[in-house]
Design a protein around this motif. Structure first.
Motif, PDB file in Angstrom:
ATOM      1  N   VAL A  60      51.993   7.561  14.754  1.00  0.00           N
ATOM      2  CA  VAL A  60      50.917   8.485  14.512  1.00  0.00           C
ATOM      3  C   VAL A  60      51.495  10.040  14.047  1.00  0.00           C
ATOM      4  O   VAL A  60      51.160  10.416  13.076  1.00  0.00           O
ATOM      5  N   TYR A  61      52.612  10.517  14.773  1.00  0.00           N
ATOM      6  CA  TYR A  61      53.248  11.401  14.255  1.00  0.00           C
ATOM      7  C   TYR A  61      54.068  11.432  12.933  1.00  0.00           C
ATOM      8  O   TYR A  61      53.915  12.329  11.980  1.00  0.00           O
ATOM      9  N   ILE A  62      54.515  10.249  12.693  1.00  0.00           N
ATOM     10  CA  ILE A  62      55.332   9.955  11.066  1.00  0.00           C
ATOM     11  C   ILE A  62      54.023   9.971  10.262  1.00  0.00           C
ATOM     12  O   ILE A  62      54.165  10.562   9.075  1.00  0.00           O
ATOM     13  N   THR A  63      52.942   9.366  10.607  1.00  0.00           N
ATOM     14  CA  THR A  63      51.865   9.282   9.473  1.00  0.00           C
ATOM     15  C   THR A  63      51.112  10.754   9.260  1.00  0.00           C
ATOM     16  O   THR A  63      51.083  11.067   8.436  1.00  0.00           O
ATOM     17  N   VAL A  64      51.146  11.744  10.324  1.00  0.00           N
ATOM     18  CA  VAL A  64      50.770  13.030  10.132  1.00  0.00           C
ATOM     19  C   VAL A  64      51.541  13.629   9.179  1.00  0.00           C
ATOM     20  O   VAL A  64      51.363  14.537   8.202  1.00  0.00           O
ATOM     21  N   ALA A  65      53.042  13.524   9.484  1.00  0.00           N
ATOM     22  CA  ALA A  65      53.866  14.045   8.581  1.00  0.00           C
ATOM     23  C   ALA A  65      53.633  14.051   7.060  1.00  0.00           C
ATOM     24  O   ALA A  65      53.910  14.530   6.129  1.00  0.00           O
ATOM     25  N   PHE A  66      53.478  12.542   7.096  1.00  0.00           N
ATOM     26  CA  PHE A  66      53.158  12.112   5.301  1.00  0.00           C
ATOM     27  C   PHE A  66      51.930  12.633   4.845  1.00  0.00           C
ATOM     28  O   PHE A  66      51.665  12.802   3.804  1.00  0.00           O
ATOM     29  N   ILE A  67      51.063  12.536   5.692  1.00  0.00           N
ATOM     30  CA  ILE A  67      49.405  12.543   5.250  1.00  0.00           C
ATOM     31  C   ILE A  67      49.230  14.173   5.169  1.00  0.00           C
ATOM     32  O   ILE A  67      48.479  14.837   4.220  1.00  0.00           O
ATOM     33  N   ALA A  68      49.573  14.950   6.227  1.00  0.00           N
ATOM     34  CA  ALA A  68      49.085  16.389   6.161  1.00  0.00           C
ATOM     35  C   ALA A  68      50.089  17.470   5.291  1.00  0.00           C
ATOM     36  O   ALA A  68      50.766  18.230   5.710  1.00  0.00           O
ATOM     37  N   ARG A  69      49.790  17.235   3.961  1.00  0.00           N
ATOM     38  CA  ARG A  69      50.436  17.772   2.980  1.00  0.00           C
ATOM     39  C   ARG A  69      50.163  19.539   3.025  1.00  0.00           C
ATOM     40  O   ARG A  69      51.006  20.210   2.613  1.00  0.00           O
ATOM     41  N   TRP A  70      49.124  20.051   3.888  1.00  0.00           N
ATOM     42  CA  TRP A  70      48.946  21.350   3.982  1.00  0.00           C
ATOM     43  C   TRP A  70      49.778  21.893   5.070  1.00  0.00           C
ATOM     44  O   TRP A  70      49.856  23.060   5.052  1.00  0.00           O
ATOM     45  N   GLN A  71      50.322  21.245   5.803  1.00  0.00           N
ATOM     46  CA  GLN A  71      51.364  21.756   6.941  1.00  0.00           C
ATOM     47  C   GLN A  71      52.512  22.221   6.263  1.00  0.00           C
ATOM     48  O   GLN A  71      52.949  21.640   5.065  1.00  0.00           O
ATOM     49  N   SER A  72      53.551  23.046   6.709  1.00  0.00           N
ATOM     50  CA  SER A  72      54.542  23.526   6.232  1.00  0.00           C
ATOM     51  C   SER A  72      55.702  22.466   6.369  1.00  0.00           C
ATOM     52  O   SER A  72      55.407  21.456   7.044  1.00  0.00           O
ATOM     53  N   THR A  73      56.622  22.543   5.733  1.00  0.00           N
ATOM     54  CA  THR A  73      57.400  21.506   5.592  1.00  0.00           C
ATOM     55  C   THR A  73      58.338  21.433   6.800  1.00  0.00           C
ATOM     56  O   THR A  73      58.573  20.321   7.447  1.00  0.00           O
ATOM     57  N   GLY A  74      58.704  22.513   7.670  1.00  0.00           N
ATOM     58  CA  GLY A  74      59.181  22.562   8.869  1.00  0.00           C
ATOM     59  C   GLY A  74      58.486  21.820  10.004  1.00  0.00           C
ATOM     60  O   GLY A  74      58.951  20.877  10.766  1.00  0.00           O
ATOM     61  N   SER A  75      56.882  21.803   9.828  1.00  0.00           N
ATOM     62  CA  SER A  75      56.084  21.273  10.631  1.00  0.00           C
ATOM     63  C   SER A  75      56.111  19.660  10.169  1.00  0.00           C
ATOM     64  O   SER A  75      56.051  18.776  11.105  1.00  0.00           O
ATOM     65  N   ARG A  76      56.202  19.317   9.169  1.00  0.00           N
ATOM     66  CA  ARG A  76      56.208  17.909   8.758  1.00  0.00           C
ATOM     67  C   ARG A  76      57.494  17.305   9.082  1.00  0.00           C
ATOM     68  O   ARG A  76      57.713  16.080   9.494  1.00  0.00           O
ATOM     69  N   ILE A  77      58.550  18.028   9.037  1.00  0.00           N
ATOM     70  CA  ILE A  77      59.977  17.497   9.426  1.00  0.00           C
ATOM     71  C   ILE A  77      59.938  17.326  10.917  1.00  0.00           C
ATOM     72  O   ILE A  77      60.406  16.125  11.625  1.00  0.00           O
TER      73      ILE A  77
END
Length: 185
Positions: A60-77
């Motif tokens: 789920v966390y990895i999916t969120v990182a790839f799907i949530a384009r509106w989040q900052s780069t740091g948040s996605r990493i």
């Protein structure tokens, strides 16, 4: 054609409160018996469930990182790294289920011991704010001693806590099943 009386109709309805008591009581009773009869197997099963949870949460966390384009780069990493850690922890737990179960039991035991010690000292610090000084001091002493007992013998403490947990589940399960039975009309 006759219509059923109110009493017959009321008897046919399922009381959701009683149904919830019955279901939760049977689950607690079943799990408590499983812990008493197969303590190691049940601990391994619980560890396995936690491993499945860790892997699912990681996905789920990895999916969120790839799907949530509106989040900052740091948040996605951060979400990606967290997901990877969850997956690694879950895979490790499956690869060494017995060792993971022992670690989990000892970790929980040590944490409970530390919390009881802190709770005892906190009670002493709040001594003037309670209504009963003597009871607060007795509580604090028992809490600190119980905490140190768990920390000094964590393996025995883990076994005792697991046994106590099982007995509590059996007793509470039986009580909920009895509470669910319609004793009065």
């Amino acid at each position: 054609m006759s219509t059923p009386s109110h009493a017959v109709h009321a008897a046919r309805r399922v009381n959701p409160f009683r149904a919830a008591l019955l279901i939760s009581g049977l689950i607690a009773l079943g799990f408590g018996i499983a812990v008493l009869v197969w303590p190691v197997k049940t601990a391994l099963a619980v560890t396995g469930v936690l491993a499945v949870y860790a892997i699912a949460a990681g996905i789920v966390y990895i999916t969120v990182a790839f799907i949530a384009r509106w989040q900052s780069t740091g948040s996605r990493i951060g979400h990606s790294l967290l997901g990877l850690l969850f997956i690694l922890a879950g895979v490790y737990a499956f690869a060494s289920l017995r060792e993971s179960a022992v670690f989990l039991a000892l970790f929980v035991t040590v944490m409970i011991g530390v919390m009881w010690i802190v709770e005892g000292f906190t009670a002493l610090f709040a001594l003037g704010e309670t209504g009963s000084t003597a009871m607060t001091i007795i509580f604090a002493i028992i809490s600190v001693l119980a905490g140190f007992a768990l920390l000094s013998t964590p393996v025995w403490g883990a076994g005792f806590l697991w046994w106590f947990f099982a007995i509590s589940l059996v007793v509470l399960g039986v009580l909920n099943v009895v509470r669910a039975l319609p004793l009065k009309n």
